[in-house]
Write an enzyme that holds these catalytic residues in place. Structure first.
Site, PDB file in Angstrom:
ATOM      1  N   LYS A  47       3.460   6.710   5.085  1.00  0.00           N
ATOM      2  CA  LYS A  47       2.406   5.604   5.049  1.00  0.00           C
ATOM      3  C   LYS A  47       2.086   4.982   6.408  1.00  0.00           C
ATOM      4  CE  LYS A  47       4.799   4.340   0.719  1.00  0.00           C
ATOM      5  NZ  LYS A  47       5.626   3.336  -0.027  1.00  0.00           N
ATOM      6  N   PRO A  54       0.829  -1.147  -0.080  1.00  0.00           N
ATOM      7  CA  PRO A  54      -0.009   0.030   0.035  1.00  0.00           C
ATOM      8  C   PRO A  54       0.878   1.375  -0.177  1.00  0.00           C
ATOM      9  CG  PRO A  54      -1.015  -1.605   1.491  1.00  0.00           C
ATOM     10  CD  PRO A  54       0.451  -2.232   1.111  1.00  0.00           C
ATOM     11  N   GLU A  55       0.721   2.077  -0.858  1.00  0.00           N
ATOM     12  CA  GLU A  55       1.081   3.547  -1.054  1.00  0.00           C
ATOM     13  C   GLU A  55       0.282   4.598  -0.345  1.00  0.00           C
ATOM     14  OE1 GLU A  55       3.051   4.129  -4.788  1.00  0.00           O
ATOM     15  OE2 GLU A  55       3.559   1.856  -5.083  1.00  0.00           O
ATOM     16  N   ARG A 115      13.038  -2.577  -8.610  1.00  0.00           N
ATOM     17  CA  ARG A 115      11.815  -2.314  -8.685  1.00  0.00           C
ATOM     18  C   ARG A 115      11.383  -2.156  -9.875  1.00  0.00           C
ATOM     19  NH1 ARG A 115       9.816  -0.406  -4.024  1.00  0.00           N
ATOM     20  NH2 ARG A 115       7.966  -1.080  -4.927  1.00  0.00           N
TER      21      ARG A 115
END
EC number: 3.2.2.23
Length: 269
Positions: free
Chosen positions: A57, A2-3, A259
Site C-alpha cells: 500500500k 485505501p487498500e 475488523r
C-alpha cells in the site's frame, strides 16, 4: 483505509503527470502525520521524477537522489491539481511540478506518511512484506504451503502482510465469498484445490477493483477527484442483513481481530 486497488488506481492516475516532470519544490503545511514528514522532503529542489511505483500500500516516487515513500493512512488521497488552486484545511503536502501542476496530499486524520530513503532495499516499512498478490509468486501452491500449519481463521491470515500484501478487509471478504470459503475456516483446513481457487479469485477481485478505480465507502477519491466505483459491485462487504446476490440468504457480519467480516452462511462453507 485505501487498500491495494485504491493505491494502484492512484499510482496509475498520477504517473503520467509526474514521470518526465521535475519537482521544483515541496510545500509541507503540516508535517505531523503518523510519522513526521522526513526532513529531506522539505528540502526537495529540482528533482526529476524517474518512476512512480507501488509496493503493497506504499507509493514510491523514484528520484535521482533517492525515493519518496508515501502511505495514505486511513483517509489520505493524492490529486493532480493546477498549481494556482489554493489549499484547503486538510491539504498537508504539495509537490510543485515543472509542468504547472501540483501533487497535493490531503489527509483529514493525518495517519499517513511521507518518508525519504536513499535505498528502498531494507527500509523498515518494506523489509518484511510478503509477495504481491498480482505477481506470479502468489499462487495456490504458495498459499497452501503457508496455510498448512496455520491454526488461525483464513480471513485474518489473508490480511497479514507477511503472507501477501494488500489484501485488506474489503477484498479478503469479497475474495472468500467468490471462492465459497467461510471466513472462520482454519487456514490449515484448506485443500490445495481450494488454495488454488482462492489465489485466482483474489487476483480477479483485485484486478476488477483496479479497473473500477477502487472502492469508495467514505473518504477515498482517485487522483482526479472521482470516487472508486467498485463499491457498486460489492457482494458481501458492508451488506449486513441484505440478501445474498446469489442465493438470497441474508448477509452476516461478525468480527475478526476487531475488523468487520461479511459473508453468506449458505454460499460459504
Amino acid at each position: 483505509m485505501p487498500e491495494l486497488p485504491e493505491v494502484e488506481a492512484i499510482r496509475r492516475g498520477i504517473e503520467p503527470h509526474l514521470v518526465g516532470a521535475t519537482i521544483l519544490h515541496a510545500v509541507v503545511r503540516n508535517g505531523r502525520l503518523r510519522w513526521p514528514v522526513s526532513e529531506e522532503i522539505y528540502r526537495l529542489s529540482d528533482q526529476p521524477v524517474l518512476s512512480v511505483q507501488r509496493r503493497a500500500k506504499y507509493l514510491l516516487l523514484e528520484l535521482p537522489e533517492g525515493w519518496i515513500i508515501i502511505h495514505l493512512g486511513m483517509s489520505g488521497s493524492l490529486r493532480i491539481l493546477p498549481e494556482e488552486l489554493p489549499p484547503e484545511k486538510h491539504d498537508h503536502v504539495d509537490l510543485v511540478m515543472s509542468n504547472g501542476k501540483v501533487l497535493r496530499y490531503t489527509d483529514p486524520r493525518r495517519f499517513g506518511a511521507w518518508l525519504w530513503t536513499k535505498e528502498l532495499e531494507g527500509h523498515n516499512v518494506l523489509a518484511h512484506l510478503g509477495p504481491e498478490p498480482l505477481s506470479d509468486d502468489f499462487n495456490g501452491e504458495y498459499l497452501h504451503q503457508k496455510c498448512a500449519k496455520k491454526k488461525t481463521a483464513i480471513k485474518p491470515w489473508l490480511m497479514d502482510n507477511k503472507l501477501v500484501v494488500g489484501v485488506g478487509n474489503i477484498y479478503a471478504s469479497e475474495s472468500l465469498f467468490a471462492a465459497g470459503i467461510h471466513p472462520d475456516r482454519l487456514a490449515s483446513s484448506l485443500s490445495l484445490a481450494e488454495c488454488e481457487l482462492l489465489a485466482r479469485v483474489i487476483k480477479a477481485v483485485l484486478l476488477r477493483s483496479i479497473e473500477q478505480g477502487g472502492t469508495t465507502l467514505k473518504d477515498f477519491l482517485q487522483s482526479d477527484g472521482k470516487p472508486g466505483y467498485f463499491a457498486q459491485e460489492l457482494q458481501v462487504y458492508g451488506r449486513k442483513g441484505e440478501p445474498c446476490r446469489v442465493c438470497g440468504t441474508p448477509i452476516v457480519a461478525t468480527k475478526h481481530a476487531q475488523r468487520a467480516t461479511f459473508y453468506c452462511r449458505q454460499c460459504q462453507k
